[in-house]
Design an enzyme around this catalytic site. Structure first.
Site, PDB file in Angstrom:
ATOM      1  N   SER A 101     -47.282 -34.680  29.969  1.00  0.00           N
ATOM      2  CA  SER A 101     -48.266 -34.425  31.026  1.00  0.00           C
ATOM      3  C   SER A 101     -48.203 -33.009  31.585  1.00  0.00           C
ATOM      4  CB  SER A 101     -48.079 -35.424  32.168  1.00  0.00           C
ATOM      5  OG  SER A 101     -48.346 -36.736  31.713  1.00  0.00           O
ATOM      6  N   GLU A 129       0.795  -1.224   0.000  1.00  0.00           N
ATOM      7  CA  GLU A 129       0.000   0.000   0.000  1.00  0.00           C
ATOM      8  C   GLU A 129       0.831   1.279   0.000  1.00  0.00           C
ATOM      9  OE1 GLU A 129      -3.320  -0.014  -0.345  1.00  0.00           O
ATOM     10  OE2 GLU A 129      -3.110  -2.186  -0.555  1.00  0.00           O
TER      11      GLU A 129
END
Length: 818
Positions: A459, A84
């Site tokens: 249940s 860069e």
């Protein structure tokens, strides 16, 4: 104006006007205030706090993790510079030499072939400028770069750049990208990996190694050649690195150590909310004050994990599924992703590598430590020796155990449970979610079983059947005939059976509920009507699909644990439904209140009905299937739940302060937990441990009973016949009734004698209720007896002068399923 002309003008401005002239010109071009970088903080964090103000989770939509130059691999820094801005440490913000070089190359190629922006210019563009390609923006960028260089060091600028850049797939900055692509920290990158990360600075999307591996390889190799050009690597190293394939990895995500499932639910809520919008939300640095109580969350997580491990141990030891030696990996060199630098935590599972298994012990390697596991550490496997069972290179799990009395610590051999579970804790009055656990370990499975899973309730659905019945005028004293029945359903016949194949004959609703007897529940469903049962459940907050079939009475429908918890909360909260809440308040970074939701309330049923049902469920703990919880501080009530084939185990229960749901099962709903794995055997122990910890934390206040609303009476009742508890009764308890519905007939010797007969001989003495199914089913295996879902005590009780009866004095041996 052509791009080439713009480049020439920029070169002229940079070189001929000179840097001093640039300083004066900058103000004329309205340069933003560079010093604002002192206060610059990337939009990265939304922080979540528990109800005591303790932070426990951070989330970032940009997945940005800030690091310093020292926390980057040196070759990563070199790769960024080489690619860069090779002269970064030499220029003052703009690089005239690079500008001239780029212009000349553009002239030769008659197109734009090389960029000239420095790292500092790219920082200026990212933070202060738009992406428009104009001469004004380009000149402004140059002078901004000069201004930045005046105020900050080179290392500060480089760090800002490395943390700022978008590197694909939602990752911002080199640390986040390193974790995403290679499963490691930026400081641990190899040279080829560092080159790959640096190569993404210019082309994060088109050169992604995930989506475009060929382009990524070409880009990486370009960066490697630039490293060689700048003398960072030698020619022979370059060739070796060029031949290295790109190997991606996965990073062990850093989820919150506590409350990960809860935090994830908040994150999803924030992202889905139309009120904020994702981008705006996370850039504002929100503070989320949640309803979580970290003390209760820790109690819930540890109790669930311990309970799942205990159940898994009963299913036996499983041989390790991975062996490093077979994979060609040296056990002494292996580094597991689960190993870290933090201190070992009691009761946590850690992966370890077997080095040797002899008749006397097992030697394992845990990170840098070598441990010796003696036979006592694997006694649960029922194996005297692990020789021949474990071998060198096996990856196992170990756990640090602490003696509760002596505090002595010992390493134990363990295994990761295959069974899963969920826990939800609600504050009764406010509906705030105090704790939520969606599975054994968020790192292993992010599927939130507490919210996303729909499992048959077994249940534990029966209270909604009886609640609808109480609204229709039935009471806990009403009797039903418990015997094999056949119910026509279309062209088929539904014949529900009781657990253990036992039938009691004449039985009260109170006894039927606390023992979880199936036939009376189905009969009640038919008498009340499926529509009324579903309506009652809907008012209690259950939104899941509820098919209108008789099997619904036994929990055939799938419901999420969070829904079940909120629905049970109605019984503890005087009939009021409160929608569960995770958030108390959301503010922005300046503490401005953005959201402060109020509790959403609705009346599900009358307070008298809710109390009557809650009092009935106290019997489940005092005398029924949840008797193991009877030593906890009163009052407590709840209901066990077990499905056909034992695929799901539940316990939903509550105190005046909290409603707690525990579910246990495998993720595959067809996989059984095994014979006898009832809600009482599997889920209830976890629920009990949670409440014990609540008591240790002094989060509960013992009291005789739940708050009794007006219009309710508590009177003695014979548990067997439902008659007033006066005279020669079988078993007397204190029962709650809506005033005016209490029994008005005393016990008699005849009713006692009838209760002693086999169930089929009791039929002549029973008068069926209106709409009660009476068609007899042939069941040659049927036996006489109280068919509890799980073994329950059978102890005589005398009616007390006031308040609930004393606890049972003894428990007979459990009855085994034939």
């Amino acid at each position: 104006m052509s791009p080439l002309t713009k480049r020439l003008i920029l070169a002229f401005v940079a070189i001929l006007l000179g840097i001093p002239a640039g300083f004066g010109l900058a103000h004329a071009i309205r340069v933003p205030i560079v010093k604002s970088l002192d206060e610059y903080t990337p939009a990265i964090i939304t922080r979540i706090y528990d109800r005591q103000g303790i932070p426990f989770a951070d989330y970032s939509i940009q997945r940005r993790i800030l690091v310093t130059k020292k926390e980057m691999a040196p070759m990563l820094v070199n790769a960024i510079l080489a690619t860069e801005d090779a002269d970064f440490y030499k220029h003052g913000g703009i690089n005239p030499k690079a500008v001239v070089r780029a212009v000349l190359k553009d002239i030769i190629a008659r197109s734009r072939v090389e960029g000239a922006s420095t790292i500092t210019q790219q920082v200026a563009k990212q933070l202060f400028l738009t992406r428009e390609k104009t001469l004004r923006r380009k000149v402004n960028e140059a002078f901004l770069a000069i201004e930045i260089e005046k105020n900050y060091t080179k290392d500060q600028i480089l760090e800002l750049y490395a943390n700022l850049m978008y590197l694909g797939h939602g990752a911002y900055g080199v640390e986040s990208a390193s974790r995403l692509y290679f499963g490691k920290h930026a400081k641990d990158l190899t040279v080829p990996e560092a080159a790959m990360i640096a190569g993404l600075m210019r082309s994060p999307n088109s050169c992604s190694p995930i989506t475009y591996p060929k382009a990524a390889l070409a880009r990486r190799n370009h960066v490697l050649r630039r490293l060689a050009d700048e003398k960072y690597i030698k020619p022979d190293e370059l060739q070796r690195y060029l031949n290295t394939p790109i190997t991606l990895g996965t990073f062990k995500e850093e989820a919150p150590k506590v409350g990960a499932y809860f935090a994830e639910e908040i994150r999803q809520y924030i992202e889905r909310s139309d009120r904020y919008g994702v981008e705006e939300l996370y850039k504002r640095g929100l503070k989320v004050q949640s309803t979580l109580d970290l003390r209760m969350q820790v109690a819930a997580e540890s109790s669930l994990q311990r309970g799942l491990r205990a159940f898994d141990h009963r299913r036996g030891f499983r041989r390790p599924s991975r062996n490093l030696v077979a994979e060609g990996i040296d056990p002494l060199q292996y580094k597991d992703p689960g190993w870290g630098k933090e201190e070992y935590v009691v009761d946590k599972l850690y992966p370890a590598v077997v080095l040797e298994a002899t008749k006397k012990s097992v030697k394992v390697r845990l990170n840098r430590d070598e441990l010796e596991l003696l036979p006592a550490s694997f006694a649960w496997t029922e194996k005297k020796s692990m020789e021949g069972v474990l071998k060198r290179g096996d990856v196992v799990h170990v756990r640090l155990d602490e003696n509760a009395k002596t505090k002595a610590r010992t390493w134990m051999l363990d295994q990761l449970p295959q069974v899963q579970g969920a826990v939800v804790v609600l504050d009764v009055k406010s509906g705030e979610v105090r704790a939520l656990v969606g599975g054994y370990d968020f790192q292993i499975s992010k599927f939130n079983r507490a919210i996303q899973s729909r499992r048959q309730t077994g249940s534990s659905f029966k209270p909604f059947v009886y609640g609808a019945a109480f609204e229709k005028g039935l009471t806990p004293a009403d009797t039903l005939f418990d015997a094999p029945i056949a119910i026509p359903v279309g062209n088929q016949t539904y014949a529900p059976k009781n657990y253990y194949g036992k039938y009691a004959g004449i039985v009260t609703i109170q006894r039927a509920l606390e023992l979880s007897i199936n036939v009376p529940a189905v009969k009640t469903y038919m008498m009340v009507g499926g529509k009324n049962v579903i309506d009652f459940a809907r008012r209690c907050g259950i939104t899941s699909d509820l098919p209108q079939y008789p099997s619904l009475a036994l929990g055939a429908a799938g419901v999420a644990p969070l829904e079940m918890t909120a629905a049970y909360n109605v019984f503890a909260n005087q009939g009021v439904y409160v929608k569960p809440r995770f958030v108390r308040r959301i503010t922005d970074s300046t503490d401005k209140v953005l959201e402060e939701p109020l509790a959403e309330l609705s009346e599900a049923t009358q307070p008298q009905i809710a109390f009557e049902l809650a009092h009935t469920m106290r019997g489940t703990i005092d005398r029924g299937t949840a008797y193991e919880a009877h030593t906890l501080a009163p009052p407590l009530a709840g209901k066990t739940g077990t499905t056909n084939s034992y695929t799901d185990a539940w316990f939903n229960g509550f105190s005046p302060e909290f409603t707690v749901c525990v579910w246990v099962g495998y993720d595959d709903p067809s996989k059984t937990l095994g014979g006898g794995a009832t809600g009482a055997e599997v889920a209830l122990p976890i629920w009990i441990e949670i409440f014990k910890k609540f008591e240790e934390l002094k989060l509960r206040t013992p009291r005789p009973n739940f708050e009794t609303p007006p219009g309710v009476v508590i009177v003695p009742m014979d548990l067997t016949s439902g008659r007033r508890g006066v005279g020669p009764c079988t078993r007397v308890i204190m029962e709650a009734f809506v005033a005016g519905q209490e029994p008005d007939k005393d016990c008699s010797g005849a009713s006692v004698e009838v209760s002693k007969l086999p169930y089929y001989l009791q039929r002549p003495f029973y008068q069926p209720k209106e709409l009660e199914p009476t068609q007899i089913a042939n069941d040659a295996s049927a036996q006489t007896g109280e068919s509890a879902e799980s073994p329950a005590p059978n102890v005589d009780q005398k009616p007390p002068a006031e308040a609930p009866p004393p606890m049972p004095k003894a428990v007979p041996p459990p009855v085994k399923k034939p």
